[in-house]
Design an enzyme around this catalytic site. Structure first.
Site, PDB file in Angstrom:
ATOM      1  N   ASP A   1       0.842  -1.193   0.000  1.00 29.97           N
ATOM      2  CA  ASP A   1       0.000   0.000   0.000  1.00 29.97           C
ATOM      3  C   ASP A   1       0.884   1.252   0.000  1.00 29.97           C
ATOM      4  O   ASP A   1       2.045   1.210   0.416  1.00 29.97           O
ATOM      5  CB  ASP A   1      -0.910  -0.010   1.240  1.00 29.97           C
ATOM      6  CG  ASP A   1      -2.043   0.995   1.119  1.00 29.97           C
ATOM      7  OD1 ASP A   1      -2.404   1.355  -0.017  1.00 29.97           O
ATOM      8  OD2 ASP A   1      -2.560   1.416   2.167  1.00 29.97           O
TER       9      ASP A   1
ATOM     10  N   LYS B   1      -3.882  -0.210  -2.085  1.00 32.16           N
ATOM     11  CA  LYS B   1      -5.023  -1.069  -1.736  1.00 32.16           C
ATOM     12  C   LYS B   1      -6.150  -0.277  -1.112  1.00 32.16           C
ATOM     13  O   LYS B   1      -5.953   0.801  -0.564  1.00 32.16           O
ATOM     14  CB  LYS B   1      -4.583  -2.197  -0.787  1.00 32.16           C
ATOM     15  CG  LYS B   1      -4.528  -1.826   0.661  1.00 32.16           C
ATOM     16  CD  LYS B   1      -4.339  -3.058   1.546  1.00 32.16           C
ATOM     17  CE  LYS B   1      -4.159  -2.592   2.993  1.00 32.16           C
ATOM     18  NZ  LYS B   1      -3.725  -3.609   3.900  1.00 32.16           N
TER      19      LYS B   1
ATOM     20  N   ASP C   1       5.087  -6.307   4.613  1.00 29.75           N
ATOM     21  CA  ASP C   1       4.047  -5.576   5.348  1.00 29.75           C
ATOM     22  C   ASP C   1       4.392  -5.622   6.831  1.00 29.75           C
ATOM     23  O   ASP C   1       5.177  -6.479   7.260  1.00 29.75           O
ATOM     24  CB  ASP C   1       2.685  -6.251   5.091  1.00 29.75           C
ATOM     25  CG  ASP C   1       1.520  -5.260   5.185  1.00 29.75           C
ATOM     26  OD1 ASP C   1       1.717  -4.161   5.735  1.00 29.75           O
ATOM     27  OD2 ASP C   1       0.419  -5.602   4.715  1.00 29.75           O
TER      28      ASP C   1
ATOM     29  N   SER D   1      -2.562 -10.541   8.687  1.00 25.23           N
ATOM     30  CA  SER D   1      -3.645 -11.041   9.534  1.00 25.23           C
ATOM     31  C   SER D   1      -4.387 -12.150   8.780  1.00 25.23           C
ATOM     32  O   SER D   1      -4.040 -13.317   8.890  1.00 25.23           O
ATOM     33  CB  SER D   1      -4.561  -9.879   9.911  1.00 25.23           C
ATOM     34  OG  SER D   1      -5.613 -10.333  10.721  1.00 25.23           O
TER      35      SER D   1
ATOM     36  N   GLY E   1      -4.286 -12.473   5.600  1.00 24.61           N
ATOM     37  CA  GLY E   1      -3.503 -12.753   4.397  1.00 24.61           C
ATOM     38  C   GLY E   1      -4.111 -12.118   3.155  1.00 24.61           C
ATOM     39  O   GLY E   1      -3.518 -12.167   2.070  1.00 24.61           O
TER      40      GLY E   1
END
Ligand code: R5P
Length: 291
Positions: free
Chosen positions: A168, A191, A217, A221, A223
């Protein structure tokens, strides 16, 4: 390694045993013998077996899952009861850090609530790659945020990673810094989170054809973020896609989902799992001994 003359001891909470043990090893200080159990009704019991009078305690415990928070509060009390002289709290994974502002009227700013409750009687707080440094502003005691990212990037460089990807725009600064330090080119996606399990990623061409790529990242969490990014990279001809993060929560079968699109998954031991192949302890030790 600690030089104050007061003997330091590392106290492991049950959510952070592996990291605490690594930390004690690096600092060359003892690791406390802590007994933790649950009563039949689920309530927590803690007992520290060492003589801690006058010692500087470094308590290592996540604020995730929820039960760890109660254990953390009990351990803080028991350490002062045992006569310690100083308490540093290391929170390897600061759970609730993603709810760090009011997104909708009427919500709890959960990160603030957790910060308020865990800082009582603490001299200093150390986090690791905390999701938002805004969380640290809430503490009234000194804070430091250690970063395991250079340790992750060093691992990625050693396994031949040729391109780093931030999933992101918000992660660009971190990736740019790692790219410069480890001489690995970088790019990023963009994202949009639709709900807790679903993300949308804007289509974007990246120079990944035939390359070994790593998506980095802070947290994995469900995925969803990494899977969506990895699919785009695969479609664009990436030779290999690896997923790397500091905090591997891996909920809802994330590791299985990731296995379909990623050749390898890597996380640190801030949350212990079968892919915790990098320890964040050296980063914590550095911050502890330089502040
Ligand atoms: C969000 O802002 C974080 O940096 C991670 O991208 C996010 O927590 C990953 O969640 P999941 O694995 O569920 O997509």
């Amino acid at each position: 390694m600690p030089s104050s003359g007061v003997q330091m001891i590392v106290v492991p909470g049950s959510a952070s045993r592996q990291l605490a043990s690594q930390l004690a090893g690096i600092l060359k200080v003892p690791l406390a013998n802590v007994q933790t159990k649950r009563f039949p009704d689920g309530e927590c019991y803690v007992r520290v077996m060492d003589n801690l009078r006058g010692r500087e305690a470094v308590l290592v415990q996540n604020t995730h899952p929820d039960e760890s928070i109660v254990e953390l509060l009990l351990l803080q009390d028991v350490l002062w009861q045992a006569g310690i002289s100083k308490l540093t709290l290391v929170v390897p994974y600061f759970g609730y850090a993603r709810q760090d502002k009011l997104f909708n009227e009427g919500e709890a700013i959960s990160a603030n609530t957790i910060a308020d409750h865990i800082q009582n009687g603490v001299d200093k707080v150390i986090t690791v790659d905390v999701h938002s440094t805004r969380v640290l502003e809430r503490f009234k005691v000194p804070t430091r945020n250690a970063s395991a990212m250079p340790l992750i990037a060093d691992y990625l460089r050693r396994v031949g990673t040729e391109l780093l990807i931030a999933p992101d725009k918000g992660d660009v600064e971190r990736i740019r810094h790692l790219s410069a330090r480890f001489s690995i080119p970088w790019d990023h996606f963009e994202k949009k989170r639709l709900d807790g399990h679903t993300v949308e990623m804007r289509q974007k061409r990246v120079d990944c054809a035939g390359k070994r790529v790593a998506i980095v990242d802070d947290i994995i969490s469900t995925g969803g973020t990494i899977v969506t990014a990895a699919q785009q990279l695969r479609e664009q001809g990436a030779k290999d896609v690896m997923a790397a993060c500091t905090h591997g929560l891996f909920v809802s079968g994330a590791l299985e989902k990731l296995a379909h699109v990623c050749g390898r998954v890597l996380s640190t031991d801030t949350i212990e799992s079968k892919v915790s192949n990098v320890s964040a302890a050296p980063a914590v030790a550095e911050v502890l001994t330089t502040s």
